[in-house]
Design a protein around this motif. Sequence first.
Motif, PDB file in Angstrom:
ATOM      1  N   LEU A 155      20.777  24.069  33.107  1.00 47.40           N
ATOM      2  CA  LEU A 155      19.974  22.790  33.299  1.00 47.40           C
ATOM      3  C   LEU A 155      20.953  21.755  33.315  1.00 47.40           C
ATOM      4  N   PHE A 189      20.549  19.095  36.155  1.00 44.56           N
ATOM      5  CA  PHE A 189      19.190  18.456  36.110  1.00 44.56           C
ATOM      6  C   PHE A 189      19.560  17.418  35.022  1.00 44.56           C
ATOM      7  N   GLY A 249      21.584  14.675  36.649  1.00 43.74           N
ATOM      8  CA  GLY A 249      20.800  13.934  37.465  1.00 43.74           C
ATOM      9  C   GLY A 249      19.862  12.878  36.788  1.00 43.74           C
ATOM     10  N   GLN A 250      18.808  13.410  35.669  1.00 48.15           N
ATOM     11  CA  GLN A 250      18.335  12.504  34.950  1.00 48.15           C
ATOM     12  C   GLN A 250      18.908  11.533  34.556  1.00 48.15           C
ATOM     13  N   PHE A 269      19.934   8.701  36.928  1.00 42.02           N
ATOM     14  CA  PHE A 269      18.777   8.202  37.321  1.00 42.02           C
ATOM     15  C   PHE A 269      18.396   7.161  36.228  1.00 42.02           C
ATOM     16  N   ARG A 314       6.196  15.983  34.881  1.00 44.63           N
ATOM     17  CA  ARG A 314       6.206  16.509  35.972  1.00 44.63           C
ATOM     18  C   ARG A 314       7.485  17.474  36.190  1.00 44.63           C
ATOM     19  N   ARG A 315       8.518  16.550  35.836  1.00 46.05           N
ATOM     20  CA  ARG A 315       9.788  17.177  36.224  1.00 46.05           C
ATOM     21  C   ARG A 315       9.968  18.435  35.176  1.00 46.05           C
ATOM     22  N   ASN A 363       7.782  20.190  33.952  1.00 45.62           N
ATOM     23  CA  ASN A 363       6.977  21.226  34.272  1.00 45.62           C
ATOM     24  C   ASN A 363       7.287  22.018  35.369  1.00 45.62           C
ATOM     25  N   ILE A 364       7.944  21.399  36.246  1.00 47.61           N
ATOM     26  CA  ILE A 364       8.611  22.248  37.491  1.00 47.61           C
ATOM     27  C   ILE A 364       9.662  23.246  36.998  1.00 47.61           C
ATOM     28  N   LEU A 365      10.378  22.516  36.026  1.00 49.57           N
ATOM     29  CA  LEU A 365      11.455  23.380  35.419  1.00 49.57           C
ATOM     30  C   LEU A 365      10.766  24.694  34.647  1.00 49.57           C
ATOM     31  N   MET A 366       9.862  24.578  33.872  1.00 48.37           N
ATOM     32  CA  MET A 366       9.006  25.388  33.353  1.00 48.37           C
ATOM     33  C   MET A 366       8.497  26.580  34.107  1.00 48.37           C
ATOM     34  N   MET A 367       8.113  25.890  35.401  1.00 50.75           N
ATOM     35  CA  MET A 367       7.503  26.987  36.162  1.00 50.75           C
ATOM     36  C   MET A 367       8.451  27.802  37.001  1.00 50.75           C
ATOM     37  N   ILE A 368       9.923  27.190  37.177  1.00 51.88           N
ATOM     38  CA  ILE A 368      10.659  27.909  37.863  1.00 51.88           C
ATOM     39  C   ILE A 368      11.690  28.838  36.904  1.00 51.88           C
ATOM     40  N   ALA A 395      12.448  28.096  33.310  1.00 54.22           N
ATOM     41  CA  ALA A 395      13.062  27.477  32.125  1.00 54.22           C
ATOM     42  C   ALA A 395      12.289  27.962  30.968  1.00 54.22           C
TER      43      ALA A 395
END
Lengths: 610, 250
Positions: free
Chosen positions: A266, A269, A272-273, A276, A525-526, A528-533, A535
């Motif tokens: 990650l 990620f 990037g965070q 940002f 949200r971000r 959660n996306i990670l968890m879904m793919i 992590a």
Amino acid sequence: MLTKIAAQTIKTKWKDLLILFAGLIISIAIFYMFSTVANNKAFLTANTSIKAIVVIFIVGEILLGLITFIYLNFANRFLVQLRQREYGLLMMFGANKANISRLLFMETFFLGVISLIIGTIVGAGLTGFAGQFLQQMLGLTLAHWQMFNITGFLVTVVYFVIVFSLNGIINQIYISRSNINTLLRAEQTAEKMPKPGFFNIIVGIIGILLLILSFIVMQHILKISILLGLILALSLNVSGTFLTIRSGLALVLNLIKQSKFSAVGLRNFTLGQLTFRLKAFERILTVVTLLFALALGALTVGRSFQMSLPIIAQQSSPFTISIIQPTVQEKQLISQLKGVEFVKSYQYKLTNKALIWSGKQFNQEPLPFYHVKNSTNFSTAIPKVHFADEQMLQSKQQTNFEANAILSDLANGINTNNPNQSIIVNEQQFKKSTTVAQQIIIVRVKNMESNHNANMLAKLQAGQLKRFSGLKERGVSGTFGFLTLAKGFSGGLEFMGFFLAIAFLVMLASTLMFKVLTNANVDRRRYNILMMIGATPIERLRANATEIGIVFAIPLIIGIIDVVYGLKFFKNIMADPYLGFQSSLLLIGSLYIVYYILTVFIYQRILKKH
Amino acid sequence: MKNIVNVKNLNLTYNANSIKPYHALKDINLQVTEGDFVAIMGPSGSGKSSFLNVLASLQAPSSGSVLIDEQNIWQLNANQLAKFRGQKLGFIFQEYNLIESLSVADNIALPLSLAKAKHTTITDAVNQVATLLHLKDQLKKFPNELSGGQKQRVAAARALVHQPKLIFGDEPTGALDSANAREMMNYLNKINIEQHISILMVTHDAFSASFANKIHFLSDGQIVQTLERSNQSRETFYRAILDFLGTFEE
Ligand SMILES: Nc1ncnc2c1ncn2[C@@H]1O[C@H](COP(=O)(O)OP(=O)(O)OP(=O)(O)O)[C@@H](O)[C@H]1O
Ligand SMILES: [Mg+2]
């Protein structure tokens, strides 16, 4: 109805509000303590020789008030953010803006009243505790210390009512400016990814260079004119810090991002965070950096000064304590001292004209003295003790002057009404005088601060002060008396420095915490996306802790370097400004780290929420 | 043929311990054979998203079993489940779209980075799916610089990059206009045929559903009907779906 919703909110969201509460209560409690102390005129005048200290406390309180205001603003924004979706929904169901602002006002009001009540109670407790703590730390009794003071209380209440009202007005403006859509979608507003253009690269490099340059200036500050050097260092440092955080760090992050290092797990990620985030954090991080450095610096200087007092005291006299006309009990106390380097006893006669010493006794019991240093440099070294016999005391050399200074010091203590009439005479002359001979004992111990010795010495000193009222003004001769006076003199200042530093840090760290936490809802949200793919929960925690950790680390690292170089400036006014650095860093650093851990903890809670 | 998904006696009750428990999924049995393209349709509130979430291991069922690639997913712990998702599953969910702080290339690369794949492997795989989904020119951009259709294609690329066995989609065309929706469905079709990846998607849109070769209709938490495309053309199948929906809604 609105009252019901407001009360309901506080009931169901109390876990989120708890952290807000805690911050509020701490800030109110510390503010209360300062007001109470600042308005306790009896205490201030009784405990410091400087009357201007009242002004210093008021300045401290104003600083504290300012930072509290900023803090509350961030806390408030966090509260609104927590609620805005709900406000949006309420508006969709027909609530108008006036209803919403009333609701928001009521929630803030509830929060304000409750925290004000708890805060002042905690504040009174804190003030009592601080008094105890000070007595322990400084080893002195604080006369007129109060836990409650009506003026202090009123100042606190009035100030916070004003601050809460101001925040209320800011909320009203915010609500009146937003519509249903912005409220409902507040979490999804697309942030823009800053791109490292050519201009930004230049700015980043300039920022880092300015920061380094400011350290070089601080390093050599004593060679430059002090005022010019200070202004130069400060302006280079502030602008350097800002530009470094603004563009320099993005530059570094980008370089890391380009490397293969970032492709694993990650890391990309997190990078990037951060890229940002930093854009939105540039101002708050700059302020936190500077104030962190200020808090750590102030505490360090205060601690260093306090810690250097025993050394300065040791340099002030070759003996620890002098006992005039010792009683049997006092002699017994002296015999109980540990690590005694010497005990010397002298006879004197206090006649109408002068205080006379028999010269012969100095051959058996040579008088200890220090060589006077000529250099203006401060040093932490304890000088070597020399001893003068009768001949040395009578000679015309430098040593004569140095040793006689010790004798005058003793004479001043004995004869406070008519000092400086100290004469060495021969045995016959001494015997000729019809005045009764008196005894004075001087003792030197290795460690006057060990519990046992400090206890004995305090008893001896108290006895002397009681029997010889003339000593009250100048203190008992010797290092112990010097230390007692010095502590009393600087205690108030150190006390203020200590609590100002803590208060600053608490509020700064919570401000940063709230600023970080306002992002949690967007980030959910971000993550959660990670968890879904794929992590794992641990990977999520690690990524999150790293991201927040770097945000928290920036002020910590730059701030520490600031202090390390900034302390150089104090080299010309104190022996060793770095003496208190470690303990101050430990204190402020651990407090800061507690805030970091707390932030990660709450962040995780928000991320896991559905 | 092997079953990629095998659901047995699946039940889901929301608020099970409250006074008003809600029985959202009732005794569902369903098999998806490997390489199938399956759509799930049904009225709003019928339990489509709930069903997909349980299959996708995002929501735990109250009872019953879910086997994906012969692995009972609800017997895995949180870490194993995460690894399993990372290896075998791909997601095209609307509310879990792209990460704005990452470039398109980094977004697509995420599943491989998480699996700690080699740098060169990642670059190759990203380029390959980007070519397939016509995203070659967008790789350096950030999500806020893309159109809605492009975003959804990036999501598809990310779901595909690690060669999963099964892709789940929740309204993958929900936010797209008809041209973009058609394009998206064509891509999914291509992935299904060329890469032999099974697809299971939820949609309320008959047009999108007509690209599938099997459609299950859900009503009140139960599967009430299944339509198979067999040898029909897509257009014929589309009309059959519309016909069925017409009778279904009465
Ligand atoms: N977290 C939850 N708690 C309680 N009930 C829920 C929860 N999520 C969904 N439900 C209920 O379960 C039922 C099925 O919801 P689900 O979201 O699966 O429907 P859907 O078929 O996806 O509908 P739509 O087409 O509108 O998206 C609904 O009646 C909904 O109210
Ligand atoms: Mg749904």
